[in-house]
Write a protein that holds these residues in place. Structure first.
Motif, PDB file in Angstrom:
ATOM      1  N   ALA A  75       5.807   3.566 -18.052  1.00  0.00           N
ATOM      2  CA  ALA A  75       5.954   2.627 -19.168  1.00  0.00           C
ATOM      3  C   ALA A  75       4.727   1.734 -19.246  1.00  0.00           C
ATOM      4  O   ALA A  75       4.161   1.355 -18.219  1.00  0.00           O
ATOM      5  N   ALA A  76       4.326   1.402 -20.477  1.00  0.00           N
ATOM      6  CA  ALA A  76       3.207   0.487 -20.698  1.00  0.00           C
ATOM      7  C   ALA A  76       3.722  -0.941 -20.853  1.00  0.00           C
ATOM      8  O   ALA A  76       4.909  -1.166 -21.104  1.00  0.00           O
ATOM      9  N   GLY A  77       2.825  -1.892 -20.694  1.00  0.00           N
ATOM     10  CA  GLY A  77       3.191  -3.290 -20.890  1.00  0.00           C
ATOM     11  C   GLY A  77       4.047  -3.869 -19.792  1.00  0.00           C
ATOM     12  O   GLY A  77       4.776  -4.835 -20.007  1.00  0.00           O
ATOM     13  N   ALA A  78       3.960  -3.278 -18.603  1.00  0.00           N
ATOM     14  CA  ALA A  78       4.725  -3.784 -17.460  1.00  0.00           C
ATOM     15  C   ALA A  78       3.833  -4.734 -16.673  1.00  0.00           C
ATOM     16  O   ALA A  78       2.964  -4.307 -15.923  1.00  0.00           O
ATOM     17  N   GLY A  79       4.024  -6.016 -16.863  1.00  0.00           N
ATOM     18  CA  GLY A  79       3.107  -6.990 -16.285  1.00  0.00           C
ATOM     19  C   GLY A  79       3.181  -7.120 -14.785  1.00  0.00           C
ATOM     20  O   GLY A  79       2.172  -7.276 -14.109  1.00  0.00           O
ATOM     21  N   LYS A  80       4.398  -7.028 -14.218  1.00  0.00           N
ATOM     22  CA  LYS A  80       4.538  -7.273 -12.784  1.00  0.00           C
ATOM     23  C   LYS A  80       5.856  -6.700 -12.292  1.00  0.00           C
ATOM     24  O   LYS A  80       6.857  -6.725 -13.002  1.00  0.00           O
ATOM     25  N   ILE A  81       5.847  -6.173 -11.080  1.00  0.00           N
ATOM     26  CA  ILE A  81       7.086  -5.754 -10.428  1.00  0.00           C
ATOM     27  C   ILE A  81       7.099  -6.355  -9.031  1.00  0.00           C
ATOM     28  O   ILE A  81       6.076  -6.376  -8.341  1.00  0.00           O
ATOM     29  N   SER A  82       8.226  -6.902  -8.652  1.00  0.00           N
ATOM     30  CA  SER A  82       8.331  -7.534  -7.336  1.00  0.00           C
ATOM     31  C   SER A  82       9.669  -7.175  -6.706  1.00  0.00           C
ATOM     32  O   SER A  82      10.638  -6.843  -7.395  1.00  0.00           O
ATOM     33  N   PHE A  83       9.724  -7.242  -5.384  1.00  0.00           N
ATOM     34  CA  PHE A  83      10.915  -6.860  -4.636  1.00  0.00           C
ATOM     35  C   PHE A  83      11.244  -7.950  -3.626  1.00  0.00           C
ATOM     36  O   PHE A  83      10.358  -8.580  -3.058  1.00  0.00           O
ATOM     37  N   SER A  84      12.524  -8.169  -3.401  1.00  0.00           N
ATOM     38  CA  SER A  84      12.950  -9.139  -2.396  1.00  0.00           C
ATOM     39  C   SER A  84      14.194  -8.623  -1.692  1.00  0.00           C
ATOM     40  O   SER A  84      15.048  -7.971  -2.302  1.00  0.00           O
ATOM     41  N   GLN A  85      14.276  -8.896  -0.394  1.00  0.00           N
ATOM     42  CA  GLN A  85      15.431  -8.489   0.394  1.00  0.00           C
ATOM     43  C   GLN A  85      16.530  -9.529   0.252  1.00  0.00           C
ATOM     44  O   GLN A  85      16.270 -10.726   0.248  1.00  0.00           O
ATOM     45  N   LEU A  86      17.743  -9.041   0.150  1.00  0.00           N
ATOM     46  CA  LEU A  86      18.893  -9.923   0.026  1.00  0.00           C
ATOM     47  C   LEU A  86      19.920  -9.561   1.093  1.00  0.00           C
ATOM     48  O   LEU A  86      20.177  -8.387   1.344  1.00  0.00           O
ATOM     49  N   HIS A  87      20.488 -10.572   1.719  1.00  0.00           N
ATOM     50  CA  HIS A  87      21.500 -10.355   2.748  1.00  0.00           C
ATOM     51  C   HIS A  87      22.741 -11.168   2.393  1.00  0.00           C
ATOM     52  O   HIS A  87      22.649 -12.367   2.122  1.00  0.00           O
ATOM     53  N   SER A  88      23.885 -10.515   2.399  1.00  0.00           N
ATOM     54  CA  SER A  88      25.128 -11.227   2.127  1.00  0.00           C
ATOM     55  C   SER A  88      25.665 -11.824   3.424  1.00  0.00           C
ATOM     56  O   SER A  88      25.185 -11.528   4.518  1.00  0.00           O
ATOM     57  N   GLN A  89      26.700 -12.643   3.310  1.00  0.00           N
ATOM     58  CA  GLN A  89      27.288 -13.277   4.484  1.00  0.00           C
ATOM     59  C   GLN A  89      27.980 -12.276   5.396  1.00  0.00           C
ATOM     60  O   GLN A  89      28.211 -12.559   6.567  1.00  0.00           O
ATOM     61  N   VAL A  90      28.315 -11.100   4.870  1.00  0.00           N
ATOM     62  CA  VAL A  90      28.965 -10.079   5.696  1.00  0.00           C
ATOM     63  C   VAL A  90      27.949  -9.091   6.255  1.00  0.00           C
ATOM     64  O   VAL A  90      28.308  -8.068   6.820  1.00  0.00           O
ATOM     65  N   GLY A  91      26.657  -9.392   6.081  1.00  0.00           N
ATOM     66  CA  GLY A  91      25.621  -8.579   6.693  1.00  0.00           C
ATOM     67  C   GLY A  91      25.196  -7.365   5.901  1.00  0.00           C
ATOM     68  O   GLY A  91      24.523  -6.480   6.432  1.00  0.00           O
ATOM     69  N   VAL A  92      25.573  -7.281   4.621  1.00  0.00           N
ATOM     70  CA  VAL A  92      25.189  -6.140   3.794  1.00  0.00           C
ATOM     71  C   VAL A  92      23.767  -6.348   3.282  1.00  0.00           C
ATOM     72  O   VAL A  92      23.449  -7.389   2.714  1.00  0.00           O
ATOM     73  N   PHE A  93      22.908  -5.352   3.488  1.00  0.00           N
ATOM     74  CA  PHE A  93      21.519  -5.430   3.043  1.00  0.00           C
ATOM     75  C   PHE A  93      21.374  -4.808   1.658  1.00  0.00           C
ATOM     76  O   PHE A  93      21.960  -3.773   1.364  1.00  0.00           O
ATOM     77  N   SER A  94      20.609  -5.463   0.806  1.00  0.00           N
ATOM     78  CA  SER A  94      20.295  -4.885  -0.500  1.00  0.00           C
ATOM     79  C   SER A  94      18.889  -5.317  -0.883  1.00  0.00           C
ATOM     80  O   SER A  94      18.272  -6.152  -0.224  1.00  0.00           O
ATOM     81  N   LEU A  95      18.397  -4.735  -1.948  1.00  0.00           N
ATOM     82  CA  LEU A  95      17.046  -5.018  -2.407  1.00  0.00           C
ATOM     83  C   LEU A  95      17.088  -5.330  -3.893  1.00  0.00           C
ATOM     84  O   LEU A  95      17.737  -4.618  -4.659  1.00  0.00           O
ATOM     85  N   GLN A  96      16.425  -6.402  -4.292  1.00  0.00           N
ATOM     86  CA  GLN A  96      16.339  -6.741  -5.707  1.00  0.00           C
ATOM     87  C   GLN A  96      14.942  -6.409  -6.209  1.00  0.00           C
ATOM     88  O   GLN A  96      13.942  -6.802  -5.606  1.00  0.00           O
TER      89      GLN A  96
END
Length: 203
Positions: free
Chosen positions: A151-172
């Motif tokens: 895709a064109a016109g995509a200025g920026k992509i970033s990723f961050s790790q997220l952890h819930s209180q029950v220890g489940v890992f996910s990525l945003q």
């Protein structure tokens, strides 16, 4: 910056369509566990290893589209590249381990410690180049045989790790478009699914 697992720079850094300095990148690996290969015999020399493997589940194998193999041993994983010989349920594989995007290389003498192999069907990185194009960079070992704009016109992509209180890992993943629109994806298993890619293509 896009690097191999050993920290060295991927050739895309100095080649065509290098990544934008302020944009992150992420690499995905798709394994085909239905084609799990058990090691029957193995021998190695100073350059490569010759594996004799048989499919655990399938009566016949199609390894034509495999980008490589993930070798699983008791002590470590191996990034393996090479060629398949023969037909049918059992094959011979001549494999080397030079390292790549996911794992560093290994000494040829240690490769036979991989007790079973899993074909790598897709290995790619999503990143934004210096002309604001979201790109698909396909990998095979230390080479990039495919580099396509998504895709064109995509200025920026970033990723961050997220952890819930029950220890489940996910990525945003957050994709910021030059138009000001922002798209968020939760869990890295979602961003590479076809509906999401189709959504990006039709923005």
């Amino acid at each position: 910056m896009i690097t191999f697992a050993d920290g060295s720079l991927n050739p895309i850094q100095s080649g065509n369509f290098p990544p934008a300095l302020e944009s992150q990148a992420i690499t995905f690996v798709h394994l085909d566990s239905a084609m799990l290969l058990d090691q029957v015999a193995c021998s190695s020399n100073s350059e490569a290893a010759l594996f004799r493997v048989c499919s655990r589940y399938e009566s016949s194998l199609s390894l034509t589209h495999a980008k490589g193999y993930l070798g699983v041993g008791l002590e470590r994983l191996y990034d393996l590249q090479g060629e398949a010989r023969g037909r049918g349920r059992c094959r011979e594989l001549v494999l080397r381990s030079e390292g790549g995007m996911v794992l560093p290389g290994a000494d040829p003498g240690s490769l036979c410690r991989a007790r079973f192999l899993i074909p790598i069907m897709q290995l790619y990185t999503l990143y934004i180049d210096q002309k604001d194009n979201l790109r698909y960079l396909g990998h095979q070992g230390r080479e990039n045989p495919e580099n396509q704009p998504i895709a064109a016109g995509a200025g920026k992509i970033s990723f961050s790790q997220l952890h819930s209180q029950v220890g489940v890992f996910s990525l945003q993943a957050v994709l910021e478009l030059n138009s000001g629109k922002q798209l968020s994806f939760w869990s890295f298993s979602h961003i590479a699914r076809r509906p999401v890619i189709n959504l990006i293509l039709n923005l």
